[in-house]
Scaffold this motif. Structure first.
Motif, mmCIF file in Angstrom:
data_model
loop_
_atom_site.group_PDB
_atom_site.id
_atom_site.type_symbol
_atom_site.label_atom_id
_atom_site.label_comp_id
_atom_site.label_asym_id
_atom_site.label_seq_id
_atom_site.Cartn_x
_atom_site.Cartn_y
_atom_site.Cartn_z
ATOM 1 N N ARG A 30 0.819 -1.214 0.000
ATOM 2 C CA ARG A 30 0.000 0.000 0.000
ATOM 3 C C ARG A 30 0.855 1.267 0.000
ATOM 4 N NH1 ARG A 30 -4.632 -1.783 4.432
ATOM 5 N NH2 ARG A 30 -5.843 -3.111 3.032
ATOM 6 N N ARG A 38 -0.421 -3.191 -8.689
ATOM 7 C CA ARG A 38 -1.283 -2.765 -7.590
ATOM 8 C C ARG A 38 -2.663 -3.357 -7.840
ATOM 9 N NH1 ARG A 38 1.423 0.875 -4.563
ATOM 10 N NH2 ARG A 38 3.001 2.163 -5.602
ATOM 11 N N GLY A 40 -6.377 -4.330 -7.490
ATOM 12 C CA GLY A 40 -7.490 -3.625 -6.882
ATOM 13 C C GLY A 40 -7.994 -4.290 -5.617
ATOM 14 N N SER A 43 -6.911 -3.010 -2.205
ATOM 15 C CA SER A 43 -7.224 -1.638 -1.802
ATOM 16 C C SER A 43 -8.252 -1.621 -0.671
ATOM 17 C CB SER A 43 -7.778 -0.848 -2.997
ATOM 18 O OG SER A 43 -6.875 -0.853 -4.079
ATOM 19 N N THR A 44 -8.450 -0.449 -0.101
ATOM 20 C CA THR A 44 -9.483 -0.300 0.918
ATOM 21 C C THR A 44 -10.866 -0.321 0.268
ATOM 22 O OG1 THR A 44 -9.517 2.113 0.745
ATOM 23 C CG2 THR A 44 -7.933 1.136 2.291
ATOM 24 N N ARG A 46 -13.121 1.916 0.631
ATOM 25 C CA ARG A 46 -13.370 3.261 0.112
ATOM 26 C C ARG A 46 -12.731 3.445 -1.256
ATOM 27 N NH1 ARG A 46 -14.946 7.809 2.501
ATOM 28 N NH2 ARG A 46 -14.637 6.910 4.587
ATOM 29 N N ASP A 47 -11.489 2.993 -1.408
ATOM 30 C CA ASP A 47 -10.797 3.145 -2.687
ATOM 31 C C ASP A 47 -11.484 2.354 -3.787
ATOM 32 O OD1 ASP A 47 -8.943 4.843 -1.612
ATOM 33 O OD2 ASP A 47 -7.372 3.322 -1.364
ATOM 34 N N ARG A 48 -11.930 1.149 -3.458
ATOM 35 C CA ARG A 48 -12.589 0.320 -4.460
ATOM 36 C C ARG A 48 -13.902 0.953 -4.908
ATOM 37 N NH1 ARG A 48 -11.851 -5.550 -5.689
ATOM 38 N NH2 ARG A 48 -11.459 -4.386 -7.603
ATOM 39 N N THR A 50 -14.726 4.132 -4.698
ATOM 40 C CA THR A 50 -14.435 5.386 -5.397
ATOM 41 C C THR A 50 -14.062 5.123 -6.849
ATOM 42 O OG1 THR A 50 -13.718 6.472 -3.361
ATOM 43 C CG2 THR A 50 -12.949 7.424 -5.434
ATOM 44 N N HIS A 51 -13.185 4.127 -7.047
ATOM 45 C CA HIS A 51 -12.782 3.777 -8.411
ATOM 46 C C HIS A 51 -13.983 3.322 -9.231
ATOM 47 C CE1 HIS A 51 -10.442 2.085 -11.707
ATOM 48 N NE2 HIS A 51 -11.152 0.979 -11.578
ATOM 49 N N ASP A 54 -16.219 6.286 -10.149
ATOM 50 C CA ASP A 54 -15.600 7.159 -11.148
ATOM 51 C C ASP A 54 -15.802 6.617 -12.561
ATOM 52 O OD1 ASP A 54 -14.723 8.932 -9.259
ATOM 53 O OD2 ASP A 54 -12.667 8.166 -9.181
#
Length: 394
Positions: A30, A38, A40, A43-44, A46-48, A50-51, A54
């Motif tokens: 991380r 990296r 997916g 990831s956290t 939240r990051d997943r 958010t991606h 988007d």
């Protein structure tokens, strides 16, 4: 092997050394400034999310109603997969294990033979706890061996009848290896000569076009049915698809219900798969080509560092994933890899190391978008730094 926490004590057990090292490796990935991949899934939440949000408006109308028991967005995903693979239809499944059991039991009913021929290192033999025989009434038999797919001669000379031949493309536990296109077509022809159907375990089929020099439709067209993962190559949240003739797919949907695969709503997973097919799938050939640059630089780096023995397998990767073998115990190289990430913010080897024999360890290397930033010189320098962190050999 998994450890059971708090067994017999009423308290949570202390994490094992392997678990502590895994946690350090995840943390190092991380925060690392540089890594070859990296993924997916690391990831956290939240990051997943958010991606996903988007990218989602580009692949599906978010104002449409959500799915209910496999309609709407799930049906759209099934149609997309069928179009990509050039098949009549496709069915979404929550797991590949379920999808393949259903496919092969459907074929067994049609051929009248529940015997499935597959490589000893195929996923159902290694990772599914005898699910074929324990759950689906299938009888797996092993054909071929070593770190390669079965040959046409081995198929023709196999000593007993089988109803289906299952080919894992690529064969992950052998090093993500593939046959040549000519070898694959000959194996398929050999199975058909024996009146057997051919099923592709294509969990990572998306990665194979560069090696074969063929489209997804041409590759899938060799088989009677194909399973593909919707997360292993393209980065979705999970899920799988079974593709093939419409009559088979409709029968498979019935068995999907019987197996408990009719989940009420699956729009997050389906949406993430559509995003992956839109964004990640077109990039896979670039990853494969750059994995070959990375693999060559790794070999050169180990040789320059004076390591007495090291192996990259295959020497020229068939996909964007391959193995590295080193003459150390797994915990030794794993510690060096994690320390490099922690201390230099460069994580050359981001996956676990496993024993390949006494004093021998191997790991899987994956090249994704982050790896495209690495030059051959970057890889060689990282190898030098990694080797410097290994203990002196007697």
């Amino acid at each position: 092997m998994t450890e059971t926490a708090g067994q017999g004590s009423g308290r949570d057990a202390e994490p094992s050394a392997r678990e502590r090292l895994r946690d350090r490796r995840v943390a190092a990935q991380r925060q690392a400034r540089r890594t070859l991949s990296r993924a997916g899934w690391g990831s956290t939440i939240r990051d997943r999310l958010t991606h996903l949000m988007d990218a989602a408006p580009e692949v599906y109308d978010l104002d449409e109603p959500a799915d209910v028991y496999g309609n709407r967005i799930v049906a759209a995903l099934e149609e997309r997969v069928a179009t990509l693979l050039g098949t009549e239809a496709a069915a979404f499944f929550p797991t590949g294990t379920m999808a393949q059991q259903v496919a092969l039991r459907c074929w067994a009913a049609r051929t009248g033979n529940p015997t499935v021929a597959l490589h000893p290192l195929a996923h159902p033999e290694v990772h599914e706890r005898d699910a074929f025989s324990q759950v689906s009434g299938l009888r797996p038999v092993r054909v071929g061996g070593g770190h390669r797919l079965p040959t046409a001669a081995e198929i023709r000379d196999f000593e007993e009848p089988f109803g289906a031949l299952m080919l894992e493309l690529p064969l992950r536990d052998a090093g993500f290896v593939l046959p040549t296109w000519e070898e694959l077509t000959e194996v398929v022809e050999a199975a058909r000569e024996r009146d057997a159907v051919v099923h592709f375990d294509g969990a990572r089929l998306w990665e194979c076009t560069e090696h074969f020099g063929r489209s997804l439709g041409e590759i899938a067209g060799l088989a009677d049915s194909v399973y593909v993962s919707l997360y292993k190559s393209v980065g979705g949240f999970g899920g799988a698809a079974l593709a093939g003739p419409r009559t088979l797919v409709e029968e498979a949907k019935t068995w999907r219900h019987r197996y408990g695969g009719m989940i009420f709503q699956q729009f997050p997973t389906a949406l993430s798969a559509l995003v992956g097919l839109d964004r990640e799938l077109p990039r896979l050939p670039d990853y494969v080509r750059h994995a070959r640059v990375v693999a060559e630089a790794l070999r050169e780096g180990f040789a320059a560092a004076g390591l007495p023995w090291a192996r990259v397998h295959p020497e020229v990767p068939h996909t964007h994933e391959f193995q590295v073998w080193l003459p150390y115990e797994p915990e030794v190289v794993a510690e060096a890899a994690v320390r490099q990430g922690e201390e230099a913010s460069v994580l050359l080897f981001a996956n676990a190391w496993d024993a390949g024999g006494p004093g021998l360890a191997f790991t899987e290397v994956v090249v994704r978008a982050a790896g495209l930033e690495w030059t051959a010189d970057d890889v060689r320098a990282a190898v030098r730094d990694f080797v410097d962190r290994l203990p002196e050999r007697a």
